[in-house]
Design a protein around this motif. Structure first.
Motif, short mmCIF file in Angstrom:
data_model
loop_
_atom_site.label_atom_id
_atom_site.label_comp_id
_atom_site.label_asym_id
_atom_site.label_seq_id
_atom_site.Cartn_x
_atom_site.Cartn_y
_atom_site.Cartn_z
N LEU A 1 -1.90 6.27 1.30
CA LEU A 1 -1.94 6.53 2.73
C LEU A 1 -0.98 7.65 3.10
O LEU A 1 -0.07 7.98 2.34
CB LEU A 1 -1.56 5.26 3.49
CG LEU A 1 -2.43 4.02 3.28
CD1 LEU A 1 -1.84 2.82 4.00
CD2 LEU A 1 -3.86 4.28 3.76
N ARG A 2 -1.22 8.23 4.27
CA ARG A 2 -0.31 9.27 4.76
C ARG A 2 -0.10 9.07 6.25
O ARG A 2 -1.03 8.81 7.00
CB ARG A 2 -0.88 10.67 4.51
CG ARG A 2 0.05 11.77 5.01
CD ARG A 2 -0.46 13.16 4.63
NE ARG A 2 0.47 14.19 5.08
CZ ARG A 2 0.40 14.80 6.25
NH1 ARG A 2 -0.57 14.48 7.10
NH2 ARG A 2 1.28 15.73 6.59
N PRO B 1 -6.02 7.22 4.90
CA PRO B 1 -6.18 7.29 3.44
C PRO B 1 -6.16 8.73 2.94
O PRO B 1 -6.65 9.65 3.60
CB PRO B 1 -7.56 6.66 3.21
CG PRO B 1 -7.84 5.85 4.44
CD PRO B 1 -7.17 6.59 5.56
N GLY B 2 -5.55 8.91 1.76
CA GLY B 2 -5.53 10.20 1.10
C GLY B 2 -5.74 10.04 -0.40
O GLY B 2 -5.91 8.91 -0.89
N PRO C 1 4.27 -0.28 6.17
CA PRO C 1 5.09 -1.43 6.54
C PRO C 1 4.23 -2.67 6.78
O PRO C 1 3.05 -2.57 7.13
CB PRO C 1 5.78 -0.97 7.82
CG PRO C 1 4.89 0.09 8.38
CD PRO C 1 4.31 0.79 7.19
N VAL C 2 4.85 -3.83 6.58
CA VAL C 2 4.13 -5.10 6.76
C VAL C 2 4.80 -5.91 7.86
O VAL C 2 5.95 -5.68 8.23
CB VAL C 2 4.13 -5.92 5.45
CG1 VAL C 2 3.45 -5.14 4.33
CG2 VAL C 2 5.55 -6.31 5.04
N GLN D 1 0.85 -1.20 0.00
CA GLN D 1 0.00 0.00 0.00
C GLN D 1 0.88 1.24 0.00
O GLN D 1 1.57 1.51 0.99
CB GLN D 1 -0.90 0.02 1.24
CG GLN D 1 -1.93 -1.09 1.30
CD GLN D 1 -2.75 -0.99 2.58
OE1 GLN D 1 -2.37 -1.54 3.62
NE2 GLN D 1 -3.85 -0.28 2.50
N PRO D 2 0.89 2.01 -1.09
CA PRO D 2 1.73 3.22 -1.14
C PRO D 2 1.33 4.19 -0.03
O PRO D 2 0.16 4.30 0.35
CB PRO D 2 1.43 3.81 -2.52
CG PRO D 2 0.91 2.66 -3.33
CD PRO D 2 0.16 1.80 -2.36
#
Length: 222
Positions: free
Chosen positions: A212-213, A207-208, A150-151, A84-85
């Protein structure tokens, strides 16, 4: 001591007019007493609390990728499309609250499959993922990275490693965590943190429009 000073603490019943007069005097003193607690507040200019330090871990790069810029989702001409960016940004300040212009901020993390770009992890990381980034804080102390949320991997909750340097000095080494991630409570490093330190190192990824931010402000003893 005046008559008024002697009589205010007294409790016996007083004749009507005299008693009313004493109560009015006592009431007139209340605003002065109510104002005094402000002296107990922290004085202006009190040092900020430094961001908690944590272990570097075993996978700080032994050799840097071809790119070391702000964008971990692009390595040379290769784009990384997994995960997820997200944007990670914030301010770097000293304990005096002043921006630390010119501070170098580094981050490193595993790829979406949980692999680090490091021989100790088998060098199994996807080559399209830059895995490490370095930026210089601007005049206002601001920094920004484009990476991925991160995962988790075996034994660890999602996290991003971070360093702050000034010249040859390392001012801070720490890790930041994802607020609300179910793996936090089982992570041995996150569990060791006090409540205040958890709050300082655990941030929401919201979310953005362009992913994500996460915002992570940093305070260091420069």
């Amino acid at each position: 001591m005046t008559t008024t000073d002697r009589s205010l603490p007294a409790t016996p019943a007083l004749p009507g007019r005299r008693r009313s007069h004493r109560l009015m005097l006592a009431a007139a003193l209340l605003p002065v007493v109510a104002w005094r607690p402000a002296r107990a507040q922290a004085p202006a200019g009190q040092p900020l609390r430094p961001t908690p330090a944590q272990t570097e871990g075993p996978f700080y790069p032994v050799s840097l990728p071809a790119d070391t810029d702000f964008d971990l989702l692009r390595q040379g001409g290769a784009a990384y499309a997994k995960g997820q960016p997200c944007w990670l940004d914030g301010l770097v300040r000293g304990t005096d609250g002043q921006p630390l212009a010119g501070a170098v901020v580094e981050i490193w993390q595993c790829d979406a499959e949980g692999h680090y770009r490091h021989p100790g992890d088998g060098d199994r990381a996807d080559p399209a993922f830059q895995a490490f980034g370095r930026v210089v804080a601007d005049a206002q102390g601001r920094y920004r990275f484009r990476t991925m949320r991160p995962v988790a991997y075996s034994g660890r909750t999602p996290h991003i490693h971070l360093k702050v340097k000034q010249g040859r000095r390392t001012l801070l080494t720490t890790q930041l965590y994802v607020a609300g991630d179910p793996g936090n409570a089982a992570d041995f490093l996150w569990r060791r943190l006090s409540e205040a330190d958890r709050a300082a190192l655990t941030v929401p990824f919201t979310p953005g429009a362009d992913g994500l931010r996460a915002s992570f402000d940093i305070v260091v003893a420069a």
